[in-house]
Design a protein around this motif. Structure first.
Motif: not given
Lengths: 72, 72
Positions: A51, A55, B48, B51-52, B55
DNA sequence: CTCTATTTGTACGTATGTATG
DNA sequence: TCATACATACGTACAAATAGA
């Protein structure tokens, strides 16, 4: 010195392989199951690593085929 | 027209709120539990999305306190 | 200062859907 | 049609950090 999470270490490991040319653009990465076995981790670790890398645009997942190193 | 995953939609929703200034830098986001309740999704979706966004450097999570909008 | 509650972060397992070969 | 493999989704548990009583 906080120990890095497993998924971070896995992501960095793959990032190095990509940067070093060990995994050239277009190359297919090991399957999720394979990565789990190779690194002795669960699918969640692989999932999070993928993931993050996706990204970052480093890899591209193709359902039914595999995960490949991005072309650029 | 492939339906976007829930976590992608949640991430975009939060991204819009940040970009529009609805969630200014330093603002604390709702907790994971709150986001689950508000959007009617599971923790994985929120996980998720976070997390994105992390990031991308849009948000910063502080254990024990919450997730905040990054300063820049 | 200690105890407790809250919240984030990491981790594991599993099921279903979709796409390719 | 079947096997393989990725993607999404749900649930749960434990650890660490922080805040508040």
């Amino acid at each position: 010195m906080p120990p890095s999470p497993k998924w971070v270490e896995l992501a960095e490991h793959l990032r190095k392989q990509i940067a070093s040319g060990d995994l050239p653009p277009g190359e297919k990465l090991p399957s999720t199951s394979q990565l789990c076995q190779i690194h002795g981790v669960s699918s969640i670790v692989v999932r999070n690593a993928m993931l993050t890398l996706k990204a970052e645009g480093l890899v591209v997942g193709v359902p039914g085929v595999g995960v490949f190193v991005a072309e650029r």
